[in-house]
Design an enzyme around this catalytic site. Structure first.
Site, PDB file in Angstrom:
ATOM      1  N   SER A 220     -15.852  -1.404  30.300  1.00  0.00           N
ATOM      2  CA  SER A 220     -16.873  -1.135  29.292  1.00  0.00           C
ATOM      3  C   SER A 220     -18.027  -2.128  29.423  1.00  0.00           C
ATOM      4  O   SER A 220     -18.625  -2.231  30.481  1.00  0.00           O
ATOM      5  CB  SER A 220     -16.239  -1.157  27.903  1.00  0.00           C
ATOM      6  OG  SER A 220     -17.081  -0.564  26.951  1.00  0.00           O
TER       7      SER A 220
ATOM      8  N   ASP B 265     -14.687  10.709  29.302  1.00  0.00           N
ATOM      9  CA  ASP B 265     -15.345   9.666  28.522  1.00  0.00           C
ATOM     10  C   ASP B 265     -16.814  10.011  28.353  1.00  0.00           C
ATOM     11  O   ASP B 265     -17.544  10.137  29.335  1.00  0.00           O
ATOM     12  CB  ASP B 265     -15.194   8.318  29.250  1.00  0.00           C
ATOM     13  CG  ASP B 265     -16.031   7.215  28.635  1.00  0.00           C
ATOM     14  OD1 ASP B 265     -16.422   7.337  27.464  1.00  0.00           O
ATOM     15  OD2 ASP B 265     -16.286   6.218  29.340  1.00  0.00           O
TER      16      ASP B 265
ATOM     17  N   HIS C 151     -12.229   6.493  27.396  1.00  0.00           N
ATOM     18  CA  HIS C 151     -12.843   5.166  27.400  1.00  0.00           C
ATOM     19  C   HIS C 151     -11.899   4.199  26.688  1.00  0.00           C
ATOM     20  O   HIS C 151     -11.811   4.189  25.472  1.00  0.00           O
ATOM     21  CB  HIS C 151     -14.184   5.204  26.678  1.00  0.00           C
ATOM     22  CG  HIS C 151     -15.017   3.975  26.854  1.00  0.00           C
ATOM     23  ND1 HIS C 151     -15.936   3.849  27.850  1.00  0.00           N
ATOM     24  CD2 HIS C 151     -15.055   2.801  26.184  1.00  0.00           C
ATOM     25  CE1 HIS C 151     -16.526   2.677  27.785  1.00  0.00           C
ATOM     26  NE2 HIS C 151     -15.999   2.021  26.770  1.00  0.00           N
TER      27      HIS C 151
END
Length: 470
Positions: free
Chosen positions: A179, A391, A447
């Site tokens: 991320s 995601d 995610h």
């Protein structure tokens, strides 16, 4: 693993100069887990910055296979401000909560059979300062936090950690994260590489880096959500073509005077407003997700402000199951004083543990890390970038777009890879002289991918570390 006399001499000098580890403890048991831990867990603090005013907390878990031979990984969870403990409990670590047998204020733990510590030694770091159990000894330590300062502190941390753990100096070293760490990890890799070239001690056996669902460039990553929404049938062909034509491909910062574009983007926003962005097939939890008032909403996609209130007031959450509910247990467990004592957290250094600290005082002084990736393509390094293909926080299509700007040669075109005879994702391998970059999707991953597809993610990292084709 042995060191030469020369190596020992600079280790002794650096040890005196750095005073690297203020505290380190071997943790044999943890509240909620029955019996002794079947792996080696060490926790501790290392001071970085001016006068060591920032105290970074880490969890080091030795490889369960061969600690002296397996890679050493420095892992940074995203955010910024998400704790390494989150990665341990929900992503790639050896523990997870036993949801079936946890209730109220008594979370229990079980082993994760797909932990990356099966094949690697991993340092899970609470960084930047204010993350997890890390803290500063003065207010200045909190106010001077940024992408570049955090990367510099993480490099300093790693140097000091290796001085104190010299038995791992010859292990292959990888810097990894997911991320938002897509911004800081490439900076750290460049610092380590440059440090090796100018003779900084200790020398590090840097081999490469690993990035999962990485935030890399605000334009490529967030602009790609419209394309992703079209590919996954969240918006129609007609709406997509109209939006692309009227906005001329600019969805993130459209011309406010372009009424046709603004109208199309509003319709797109309405189509995806009730879709769960971390994994578009799972339910959206309105209790924890702020109502979107515009299309993008930055890179922050979860709000957990009212979690503790929910836990104390509602025995069972009504409605459909949402993955966010799994995160409730970490707040109970990590804020328990007996847990903090077991982990040897210094009493009085934090006011409360957050899985992801949204109140960090943090300067985003690096808007994109593509330039750092370009610099790394000139070095003898390997990179692995993986994306969960469901995601919508950081869509894989945006990741593909910025990788294309590196102008690498394609050594292995888009092809499927398999786990137990089933397609696990699709991989492309890029090369540039001594540099190589593997990009892969993880089918049905969100995610971030290991939380959703742990078996496939472990197979991916084990093969890649071993230089074996996915």
């Amino acid at each position: 693993m042995f060191c030469s006399s020369t190596t020992w001499s600079w280790i002794l000098v650096l040890s005196v100069f750095y005073s690297p580890v203020v505290s380190q403890s071997i943790i044999k048991t943890l509240p909620g887990f029955t019996g002794e831990l079947p792996f080696k867990l060490e926790t501790g603090y290392i001071g970085v910055g001016e006068l060591d005013e920032v105290q970074l907390f880490y969890y080091f878990i030795e490889s369960e296979r061969s600690p002296k031979d397996d890679p050493l990984v420095l892992w940074l969870t995203g955010g910024p401000g998400c704790s390494g403990l989150s990665a341990i409990l929900y992503e790639i670590g050896p523990l997870s909560f036993n949801y079936a047998n946890s209730s109220g204020n008594k979370p229990t733990l079980l082993l994760n059979p797909y932990s990356w510590t099966k094949v690697a030694n991993i340092i899970f770091l609470d960084a930047p300062v204010g993350t997890g159990y890390s803290y500063a000894e003065s207010w200045d330590g909190y106010y001077n936090s940024s992408d570049t300062s955090s990367a510099a502190q993480n490099y300093e941390f790693l140097r000091k950690w290796l001085v104190a753990h010299s038995m791992f100096l010859s292990n292959p070293l990888y810097i990894a994260g997911d991320s938002y760490s897509g911004i800081t990890v490439p900076i750290i890799v460049q610092e380590v590489s440059n440090g090796n070239e100018v003779g900084n001690q200790p020398p590090m056996n840097l081999k490469g880096y690993v990035l999962g669902n990485p935030f890399t460039d605000v334009i490529y990553d967030l602009n790609s959500r419209v394309t992703f929404a079209h590919r996954t049938a969240l918006i129609s062909d007609q709406l997509y073509e109209s939006t692309k034509r009227n906005c001329k491909g600019e969805y993130l910062f459209p011309d406010p005077s372009n009424a046709a574009c603004i109208e199309d983007l509003q319709v797109v926003s309405e189509c995806i407003a009730k879709v769960n962005r971390p994994q578009i097939l799972e339910p959206k939890c309105d209790e924890f997700s702020p109502k979107p008032n515009k299309l993008w909403g930055g890179w922050s996609y979860l709000s957990e402000i009212s979690i503790i209130d929910l836990l104390t007031s509602t025995p069972q959450v009504p409605g459909p199951w949402c993955r966010n509910y799994n995160y409730l247990y970490s707040y109970i467990w990590a804020n328990d004083k007996t847990v903090q004592n077991a982990l040897h957290v210094r009493e009085g250094t934090i006011t409360g543990w957050d899985r992801c600290n949204k109140s960090l005082i943090y300067a985003h002084d690096i808007i994109a890390s593509i330039e750092y990736h370009q610099n790394l393509t000139k070095k003898d390094l390997r990179g692995l970038v993986y994306s969960g293909d469901h995601d919508m926080v950081i869509p894989y299509v945006g990741t593909q777009e910025w990788i294309a700007t590196l102008n690498l040669s394609i050594g292995d075109s888009w092809r499927p890879w398999f786990v137990d005879g089933q397609v696990a994702g699709f991989v492309t391998i890029y090369t540039e002289k001594k540099y190589s970059l593997t990009f892969t999707t993880i089918k049905a991953g969100g995610h971030t991918a290991p939380e959703y597809k742990p078996r496939e993610s472990l197979a991916m990292i084990e093969r890649w570390f071993a230089y074996y084709p996915l």
